[in-house]
Write an enzyme that holds these catalytic residues in place. Sequence first.
Site, mmCIF file in Angstrom:
data_model
loop_
_atom_site.group_PDB
_atom_site.id
_atom_site.type_symbol
_atom_site.label_atom_id
_atom_site.label_comp_id
_atom_site.label_asym_id
_atom_site.label_seq_id
_atom_site.Cartn_x
_atom_site.Cartn_y
_atom_site.Cartn_z
ATOM 1 N N VAL A 19 0.840 -1.199 0.000
ATOM 2 C CA VAL A 19 0.000 0.000 0.000
ATOM 3 C C VAL A 19 0.871 1.243 0.000
ATOM 4 O O VAL A 19 1.788 1.389 0.812
ATOM 5 C CB VAL A 19 -0.946 -0.008 1.210
ATOM 6 C CG1 VAL A 19 -1.655 1.340 1.354
ATOM 7 C CG2 VAL A 19 -1.970 -1.129 1.070
ATOM 8 N N HIS A 70 6.999 -6.144 21.120
ATOM 9 C CA HIS A 70 5.631 -5.775 21.494
ATOM 10 C C HIS A 70 5.391 -4.277 21.301
ATOM 11 O O HIS A 70 4.978 -3.581 22.225
ATOM 12 C CB HIS A 70 5.359 -6.136 22.965
ATOM 13 C CG HIS A 70 5.607 -7.559 23.306
ATOM 14 N ND1 HIS A 70 6.032 -7.970 24.564
ATOM 15 C CD2 HIS A 70 5.493 -8.696 22.565
ATOM 16 C CE1 HIS A 70 6.172 -9.285 24.578
ATOM 17 N NE2 HIS A 70 5.856 -9.749 23.376
ATOM 18 N N HIS A 110 2.566 -10.086 27.188
ATOM 19 C CA HIS A 110 2.794 -10.220 25.761
ATOM 20 C C HIS A 110 1.491 -9.819 25.082
ATOM 21 O O HIS A 110 0.406 -10.199 25.526
ATOM 22 C CB HIS A 110 3.181 -11.650 25.416
ATOM 23 C CG HIS A 110 4.471 -12.080 26.051
ATOM 24 N ND1 HIS A 110 5.500 -12.646 25.339
ATOM 25 C CD2 HIS A 110 4.910 -12.014 27.342
ATOM 26 C CE1 HIS A 110 6.514 -12.910 26.157
ATOM 27 N NE2 HIS A 110 6.169 -12.530 27.375
#
Length: 597
Positions: free
Chosen positions: A239, A529, A574
């Site tokens: 994109v 994360h 997590h």
Amino acid sequence: MQIVSINDFIRQSFDFLVIGGGTAGLVVASRLAQDGKYTVGVLEAGGTANGREDVQIPGYLAMSLGSEIDWKFQTAPQTGLGGRSVSWPRGKALGGSSAINFMTWMRGAREDYDGWEALGNSGWGWNELLPYFKKSETFHTPSDSIRDEEDLRYDPEAFGDSGPIHISYAKEYSPSNRHWFKALNSLGVPTNSAHFAGSNVGAWTNVNNIDPRTMTRSFATNYCSLAGSNLHILTDATVQEVILDNIDNECVASGVRFTYKGEEHVALASREVILSAGSIKSPQILELSGIGNPEILSRAGIAVKVDSPMVGENLQDHNAVHIIAEVDPELENRDDLFFDANYAAEAREQYRRDQTGPLASIPSSYTFVPLASFMSQDTLERLHSQAQALTGFSPAKKTLMEQRLRHADRFGYAEYIFRLGAAPMAVTGKKFGTLFQILQYPFAVGSIHIQPPAAEGDDPVIDPRHYHGPRGEIDLEVMMESTRFARDILLAPAFSSVVKQIFHPPASSYANDEYMKKWITDSTAVAFHPVGTCAMGGHEGIRGGVVDERLKVYGVKKLRVVDASIMPLQISAHIQATVYAIAEKASSMILEDVAQN
């Protein structure tokens, strides 16, 4: 999966277009297409990951990092890390990072999500999110023998029973798992019997997103089976921008401009464009589309369509270091898969034959420890004073971050995970184990922005600002004190049958503040994360975030962001299960909003 050709894709008329076929994107696309009412298109930059052994087989976790299904991002050089750049793996395939992560399935603390709501994001507290956590998962109960032998403790009512992602406890455990609990209990860390029910302080054996019927990774592509032929997925599509139209002096998203095999194409959406490209790519795509800080856009040669100053800001990740210990050489060790060809071949045959053995399981010994367990009251008070003096946070956000220091016995501030194995380290005649130590609530906040000149193939500049400035000083001190507690875990008498000695950093160095600070800055990585770069703005609105509580982009109609980037504050966990819950909730909100219009 409904993967289509470029010709089929561009011929379609779409109700919804989803940018990114990753963890969140496939959830949203599949749920929107589920009842057959809407035509949904997904644009994914990568290819497929299903069927790859480095994805499907649990024991091969981490082997796909650095491969063609990894974006292989690198941070900008970090002054707080002595000028080092840090690797930031992200999944580049259908399933996104759920295809390459370490299959850890957990939720944050109740207070983490209630904090999001306290910032002004109505409907995002623990109680409101819990049904969506459950909706994503099917929990498989362990056998009675494993439950009793390993003392598995959990609240069965906290789990879902009919979702696309299959989660389970392992069927086999190393002897180190039981000694892990004894060691932590001896240091005053209790065993947590409700680690999935909103309280993550203590030690537990964790569940993983592994389907116990096949002993393979269960990940986001499972969602595709919910939809029929009205879900159209195009892979290898990059994109370039969201198409924004000016209609009656309002900015409206109408489609997407993308490239496929070097050729540019356009796809239109009559109802909404949904950006689910993740915490790194989502802010990049917004900026390439003209949504962001005017100064950053102007430097990159991008015309400003929406002045949105927080795009790409508020980046947070979990800092991690790995402490290596020499362990009993008689214990079965993950390293043998890499350094012992005969052992590896036997393990592969065992897994093929009956889905058991070392390739069928992953590390499951976890603990989240509050600061009060290893910090003196004087140190806590000093850090709290430092936190009070910080600037740059909204008052509400600053209050929440201070509470984590003030209530030092309530929040799981430091995470520890133990596993037998320390590949790629190899020393003849010795075997090693790794204690992963992860900071859960960083004060340091970074950013992700496009760089001039902005081109389609360029990576954004990732600057997490590890240990940078007054905020980073707090993080560094917490890491130093939690590293000393890691030493205590490894040297606990109850763990002596597993750990023989600490190898790196050597046990003699832990009392030396300067040595420890340098070791931490030389060793710090991230736990993969990243969150917050398109955060919910709450009470602050566009001055505090990028999307509202319905995940609609401020200043743009018919455009939402749905992925980990919308999280306003990092959580103590997590993030995988939370991303699924975010996407499940977003899907419900989108369908509600469409029904009302």
